[in-house]
Motif scaffolding. Structure first.
Motif, short mmCIF file in Angstrom:
data_model
loop_
_atom_site.label_atom_id
_atom_site.label_comp_id
_atom_site.label_asym_id
_atom_site.label_seq_id
_atom_site.Cartn_x
_atom_site.Cartn_y
_atom_site.Cartn_z
N MET A 347 -3.72 7.42 2.25
CA MET A 347 -4.74 8.30 2.83
C MET A 347 -6.32 7.88 2.90
SD MET A 347 -3.53 12.08 1.32
CE MET A 347 -4.00 12.89 2.56
N GLY A 348 -6.42 6.88 1.99
CA GLY A 348 -7.66 6.06 2.11
C GLY A 348 -7.60 5.04 3.18
N ASP A 349 -6.62 4.69 3.63
CA ASP A 349 -6.44 3.81 4.93
C ASP A 349 -6.82 4.81 6.14
OD1 ASP A 349 -6.15 1.78 3.38
OD2 ASP A 349 -3.70 1.58 3.74
N ALA A 605 -8.50 -6.21 2.89
CA ALA A 605 -7.03 -6.59 2.74
C ALA A 605 -7.01 -7.36 1.34
CB ALA A 605 -6.88 -7.37 4.06
N LEU A 606 -6.90 -6.45 0.39
CA LEU A 606 -6.81 -7.00 -0.95
C LEU A 606 -5.62 -6.13 -1.63
CD1 LEU A 606 -10.52 -7.54 -2.17
CD2 LEU A 606 -8.91 -9.20 -1.48
N PRO A 607 -4.88 -6.66 -2.69
CA PRO A 607 -3.84 -5.78 -3.46
C PRO A 607 -4.74 -4.71 -4.28
CG PRO A 607 -4.21 -7.86 -4.55
CD PRO A 607 -5.08 -7.95 -3.01
N LEU A 612 -6.76 -2.96 -13.39
CA LEU A 612 -8.00 -3.71 -13.35
C LEU A 612 -9.38 -3.00 -12.66
CD1 LEU A 612 -7.01 -7.30 -12.48
CD2 LEU A 612 -7.27 -6.24 -14.65
N GLY A 613 -9.03 -1.86 -12.20
CA GLY A 613 -10.00 -0.77 -11.47
C GLY A 613 -10.21 -1.43 -10.09
N LEU A 614 -9.02 -2.18 -9.35
CA LEU A 614 -9.48 -2.84 -8.21
C LEU A 614 -8.75 -1.96 -7.13
CD1 LEU A 614 -10.36 -5.12 -6.40
CD2 LEU A 614 -8.20 -6.44 -6.98
N PHE A 615 -9.57 -1.11 -6.27
CA PHE A 615 -9.23 -0.48 -5.27
C PHE A 615 -9.83 -1.11 -4.08
CE2 PHE A 615 -9.31 2.31 -9.10
CZ PHE A 615 -8.08 2.94 -9.00
N PRO A 616 -8.74 -1.67 -3.20
CA PRO A 616 -9.36 -2.59 -2.06
C PRO A 616 -10.33 -1.76 -1.05
CG PRO A 616 -6.94 -2.05 -1.93
CD PRO A 616 -7.65 -1.46 -3.03
N THR A 617 -11.50 -1.36 -1.36
CA THR A 617 -12.52 -0.99 -0.46
C THR A 617 -13.80 -1.85 -0.66
OG1 THR A 617 -13.52 0.62 -2.00
CG2 THR A 617 -11.54 1.31 -0.51
N ILE A 618 -14.45 -2.02 0.25
CA ILE A 618 -16.00 -2.63 0.38
C ILE A 618 -16.52 -2.14 -0.77
CG2 ILE A 618 -17.88 -3.46 1.47
CD1 ILE A 618 -16.39 -3.47 4.19
N GLU A 619 -16.72 -0.86 -0.70
CA GLU A 619 -17.79 -0.43 -1.82
C GLU A 619 -17.39 -0.44 -3.18
OE1 GLU A 619 -17.91 1.56 2.26
OE2 GLU A 619 -16.28 1.14 0.70
#
Length: 651
Positions: A347-349, A605-607, A612-619
């Motif tokens: 949905m984010g995509d 384009a990241l996992p 780790l709180g890594l949600f692949p968005t620029i922001e």
């Protein structure tokens, strides 16, 4: 002149090349869809017709058995020819297992189960539209049937039309009850769309999608009587649990009478199927379910986007998440957390594609993939999927996952105060986390009895709570690292720390404990409430109890370990822990604010690594990088300052 001609030719060739490149993507997508849909249709056909080829381990129809082997091979080859995805190797393994099962002449029930499992997995990996965009119109379906189908299949679906006698193989008898109980409306739709190789059944792909759905529902009612439909209507109106089985049209189109019978019994299943295939509009009239709301808003978003209204499309895509998916997110997170994260990401995509003005075909493709993920979510949320084991596992993992973050911070504060010999400040920390638990209880009571907590409110609470906690942890981490560089610890503690930990600082620790615990309690309560409403209260309580024991054990180990550490090392390790948690919370906070629609969303384009709180968005990544830069710079500065102080003292 020749140069000008060459230039014009180059421009023309360049334009043609651009057109070919632009056309390649939709053509490839169409080819993928066609191949995956054919494989699905073969699996659907195989799951039904294998029973006519093998019985009690013996081949009863050599021609049918040969066809079953051929179809299984085609399924495997078509899957192998699909674009590579992470799911493809598993699909191939399932296809080969199905081939081996057929070669071993195993029982029809085994083959049918494997074929259906592979078909469901195929739809998730290579999605295709699974439900009509509106409630089907059976009057339109009747007209289409009379015009295109009755000549062969007969007016009442008994395969006795005037053209049936000369056909080999003969047309399918839609009124055949045994065959119909194995066939979903989606399966009928697929055959109508693609035809059936080796038979007189032609493809009706030239008909609009809505017409094909109208026809599929009309055909699907022949094997079920009006009397059964009347019983089904009574059952639908009187039994809320029955209605809960069909939250949306997608569930209705995919459910076979046989699968429904395994859950509620043959008589009820036939009655309910008879009624719903005659009156599919009642599914949408009863609200359609939360996932159906998400589908409808995404469809409206796509329509707005294609019309050039990017802002309207973005708003509708956000509403699809907050109004459609967010209400079922706690329940799905308890049942299938991996699927929940995939849907969140997808949905984010969609919102990211709209935000960057991607081609409409890309947005459409992403929404179609979400349709398949919603279908998987619908199956995961079905009442029969609830069990004591799933409730226990859900409660245990939710509390352990959500509680660990808060536990690490609170235990670090307690260990710090004990190490600093300031146990008089401990009541403020304990008061903070106890107050957070009490506030969580009040939140649950308010959400249950007085107000409805919207998805946006939940995301805003999590987002701002995470950001505030991250900022506080940055300051605490830098302070601890600075003190880790100091000498004469016991002197420092006696002379300086008593002044540093004033009443104001004590209330600061209270606030930090409250924020980090309440943020986790808020989300945990929503998840556990969703599990509780699904039944199995004892299993939920057992899961919560076991998680509390594990968390208590972790806290005990941390406190014991901290006692043995020299105070300098303790401050250094604590600073590193605070820094890691600050980076994690920064990423989670930005992601929650994006889900609430407060921040823009541009995918990378990241996992996705939620731990780790890594949600692949620029922001989100930018916020984490900024946090990391601040921390590394602060650590470097404090180390440099300590080195300079030592040099000055020695001089």
């Amino acid at each position: 002149m020749i140069t000008g001609l060459k230039g014009r030719l180059a421009s023309i060739l360049g334009a043609l090349l651009s057109v070919l490149i632009l056309a390649a993507a939709p053509m490839a997508h169409a080819q993928e869809a066609s191949s995956s849909q054919t494989a699905w249709r073969l699996l659907d056909y195989l799951s039904v017709d294998y029973a006519g080829a093998v019985k009690d381990g013996k081949v009863v129809s050599p021609s049918e058995y040969a066809e079953m082997n051929e179809f299984a091979g085609q399924v495997r080859d078509r899957i192998a020819g699909l674009p590579a995805t992470k799911a493809q190797p598993q699909l191939l393994a399932q296809a080969e297992s199905l081939q081996a099962t057929i070669a071993a002449r195993q029982e029809p029930a085994v083959v049918s189960a494997k074929a259906h499992a592979l078909a469901n997995a195929l739809l998730v990996a290579y999605p295709t539209p699974l439900a009509p965009r509106r409630a089907p119109d059976l009057a339109r379906g009747a007209a289409l049937y009379a015009e295109n189908c009755a000549a062969c299949h007969g007016e009442t679906g008994k395969a006795d039309g005037p053209n049936a006698a000369g056909l080999d193989p003969p047309p399918i008898a839609f009124a055949d009850a045994e065959r119909a109980r194995q066939r979903s409306v989606f399966g009928l739709y697929q055959v109508i769309q693609q035809g059936l190789d080796g038979t007189a059944m032609a493809s009706y792909a030239h008909l609009p999608s809505d017409d094909r759905w109208d026809l599929a529902f009309y055909v699907g009612r022949f094997a079920f009587s009006d009397a059964e439909a009347a019983q089904g209507e009574k059952l639908w109106n009187e039994d809320a649990a029955v209605r809960a089985r069909f939250p949306d049209l997608q569930t209705l189109t995919q459910t076979t009478p046989a699968a429904l019978a395994s859950a509620i019994g043959e008589t009820k299943a036939r009655a309910l199927t008879a009624y719903l295939r005659r009156h599919p509009e009642v599914v949408t009239r009863t609200g359609g379910g939360s996932l159906d709301v998400a589908r409808q808003k995404l469809a409206a978003s796509l329509k707005a986007y294609e019309a050039g209204d990017r802002k309207g499309a973005a708003d509708l895509a956000l509403a699809a998440y907050l109004d459609g998916f967010e209400p079922v997110e706690p329940s799905l997170g308890a049942r299938d957390p991996a699927l929940m994260r995939r849907i969140e990401g997808a949905m984010g995509d969609v919102r990211g594609a709209i935000g960057k003005a991607a081609p409409a075909s890309e947005v459409r493709s992403q929404i179609e993939r979400l349709d398949a993920l919603f279908a998987a979510a619908g199956r995961a949320l079905a009442p029969e999927k609830a069990s004591s084991l799933s409730s226990f596992a859900g409660a245990f993992t939710i509390l352990l996952r959500e509680g660990l973050e808060a536990l690490l911070i609170v235990v670090a504060m307690i260990a710090f105060l004990r190490k600093a010999e300031r146990t008089d400040v401990l009541p403020y920390v304990h008061g903070g986390w106890i107050a957070a638990l009490a506030a969580g209880g009040l939140t649950w009571a308010a959400a249950t009895f007085f107000i409805s907590i919207s998805g946006a409110s939940r995301e805003l609470t999590e987002g701002f709570g995470s950001i505030i906690a991250a900022v506080v942890l940055i300051s605490v981490g830098l302070w601890m690292h600075g003190k880790a560089q100091a000498d004469a610890w016991q002197v420092y503690i006696r002379e300086k720390l008593s002044h540093a930990l004033s009443k104001q600082s004590a209330w600061f620790l209270f606030l930090l404990a409250f924020i980090v615990v309440y943020r986790e309690v808020f989300e945990t309560i929503l998840f556990l409430t969703a599990l509780w409403t699904q039944g199995g209260a004892g299993a939920v309580l057992a899961g919560v109890g076991c998680a509390i024991v594990v968390l208590a054990a972790i806290a005990w180990v941390m406190l014991r370990f901290s006692k043995r550490l020299p105070i300098g090392q303790f401050f250094e390790y604590s600073a590193i822990l605070m820094a890691i948690l600050a980076v994690v919370l920064a990423g989670k906070g930005v992601a929650a604010l994006q889900e609430a629609g407060m921040l823009d969303l541009h995918p990378l384009a990241l996992p996705r690594i939620e731990l780790l709180g890594l949600f692949p968005t620029i922001e989100g990544v930018s916020a984490q990088v900024l946090t990391l830069v601040v921390l590394v710079s602060g650590f470097w500065w404090s180390r440099r300052a300590a080195t300079g102080a030592k040099a000055g003292a020695s001089a």
